[in-house]
Design an enzyme around this catalytic site. Structure first.
Site, mmCIF file in Angstrom:
data_model
loop_
_atom_site.group_PDB
_atom_site.id
_atom_site.type_symbol
_atom_site.label_atom_id
_atom_site.label_comp_id
_atom_site.label_asym_id
_atom_site.label_seq_id
_atom_site.Cartn_x
_atom_site.Cartn_y
_atom_site.Cartn_z
ATOM 1 N N TYR A 23 -49.174 57.630 -25.376
ATOM 2 C CA TYR A 23 -49.130 59.094 -25.398
ATOM 3 C C TYR A 23 -48.087 59.577 -26.398
ATOM 4 O O TYR A 23 -48.365 60.418 -27.260
ATOM 5 C CB TYR A 23 -48.807 59.628 -24.000
ATOM 6 C CG TYR A 23 -48.530 61.114 -23.959
ATOM 7 C CD1 TYR A 23 -49.544 62.036 -24.217
ATOM 8 C CD2 TYR A 23 -47.257 61.595 -23.671
ATOM 9 C CE1 TYR A 23 -49.295 63.395 -24.187
ATOM 10 C CE2 TYR A 23 -47.000 62.957 -23.631
ATOM 11 C CZ TYR A 23 -48.016 63.856 -23.897
ATOM 12 O OH TYR A 23 -47.758 65.206 -23.869
ATOM 13 N N LYS A 77 -48.743 61.537 -30.048
ATOM 14 C CA LYS A 77 -48.184 62.873 -30.283
ATOM 15 C C LYS A 77 -47.258 62.898 -31.500
ATOM 16 O O LYS A 77 -47.171 63.907 -32.213
ATOM 17 C CB LYS A 77 -47.432 63.342 -29.038
ATOM 18 C CG LYS A 77 -48.337 63.888 -27.941
ATOM 19 C CD LYS A 77 -48.947 65.227 -28.340
ATOM 20 C CE LYS A 77 -49.479 65.983 -27.144
ATOM 21 N NZ LYS A 77 -49.924 67.341 -27.499
#
Length: 341
Positions: free
Chosen positions: A154, A158
């Protein structure tokens, strides 16, 4: 011809998206949102404004779909809040996490540029504190310039998106804002997130619905927890400023998962007594001796972040933004909502 500003919000059905939609409606915007097709209703957070907004079915991973929506809406502002945002799940869904979080914003940026909307459309990208990884032990605060070394799919996805946004702003002179919002919670937080999980358990316990103990992972993890409504206001201020830039929003305070548990149970008059350590640590009702909290290694991450704390001085100085809601008030609001709903 309407003079209303037109906005497109991806992830409008989420915590931040629904709060932002409310804010922009109050400020006279024509609000459009993108939601994913699902067999179950997924608009609970926006049902109260359903007739005031325009919804489009879409998926960030579908370039043709996203381009078509942007071409039809011709938004003045796009807020990209959609993401595969559960850190623990990202370890199990790595490919999907990158398709959504990295390729999603790239599809938006390419669509805006290809459609000739670069000078008209401002774009906001929701970055994440998970991009920093374990770069602080809590003794120094994170800023916009701090080293970024993510430790989850994650966070990595990002960070790639963050760099893509910087590139499009610099290379094509587009109005692209990217901001890190340290952990921001509230009554609309998803049920799988630790703060809401705690609040909901306490709410059920207050009504005598006592099942198995609350299952949590790392009780020692410390986070800079703020109130989502305060942070959404900060997002709005970033997009109204005359120059696009990157920002970090935070409270400057750090609190552990253990502290959150203690304050949450205090809301219903229960003091927690901790016994044991590590995986064997348990939380008991100090008065009755009932077992209320236990550690379940299932909720550990392969690599966990122990500390997250931020310095929002830039947002204070440039935007005049300050968090208004204390940690204690945040816990109160979440537990009170869990008890009444």
């Amino acid at each position: 011809m309407s003079n209303k500003k037109v906005v497109l919000i991806t992830g409008i059905g989420g915590q931040d998206g629904s709060l932002l939609a409310e804010l922009l409606l109050e400020r006279g915007y024509d609000v459009h949102g993108i939601i994913r097709r699902a067999s179950n209703f997924n608009t609970q957070r926006i049902d109260h404004i359903f007739n005031k907004i325009t919804l489009h079915y879409g998926d960030l991973t579908d370039m043709g779909n996203i381009t078509s929506i942007i071409a039809n809406v011709k938004p003045d502002e796009i807020y990209n809040l959609a993401a595969m945002s559960h850190v623990r799940v990202s370890f199990e869904m790595e490919n999907y996490t990158f398709q959504t979080n990295t390729m999603g914003i790239l599809n938006i940026l390419q669509a805006v540029r290809t459609l000739g909307l670069s000078e008209k459309t401002k774009i906001y990208q929701a970055s994440t504190s998970e991009m920093y990884g374990n770069t602080t032990d809590g003794s120094k605060m994170l800023t916009e310039r701090s080293e970024m070394n993510p430790v989850s799919p994650y966070g990595i996805s990002k960070l790639a998106a963050h760099h893509i946004c910087n590139y499009y702003r610099d290379a094509y002179n587009m109005f692209v804002v990217s901001s890190v919002l340290l952990n921001h919670e509230g009554e609309r937080r998803g049920l799988t997130f630790v703060t809401q999980k705690i609040a909901q358990y306490v709410g059920k316990y207050s009504h005598g619905k006592i099942g198995k103990p609350l299952q949590l992972g790392n009780l020692n993890a410390k986070r800079d927890w703020g109130y989502a409504k305060d942070y959404v206001w900060g997002i709005y201020l970033m997009m109204q400023y005359d120059k696009p830039d990157n920002y970090l929003l935070a409270t400057g305070e750090e609190h552990s998962v253990r502290e959150f548990v203690e304050l949450a149970f205090n809301e219903i008059g229960i003091s927690i007594e901790w016994r044991g350590s590590g995986e064997d640590e348990r939380g008991y009702n100090k008065l009755t001796g009932d077992l209320l909290v236990e550690v379940n290694p299932k909720y550990y991450r392969p690599i966990d972040i122990e500390h997250l704390i931020g310095d929002a001085s830039k947002a204070h100085k440039v935007l005049g933004w300050h968090p208004k809601t204390s940690f204690k008030t945040l816990v109160h609001l979440m537990v009170a909502n869990a008890i009444t709903n």
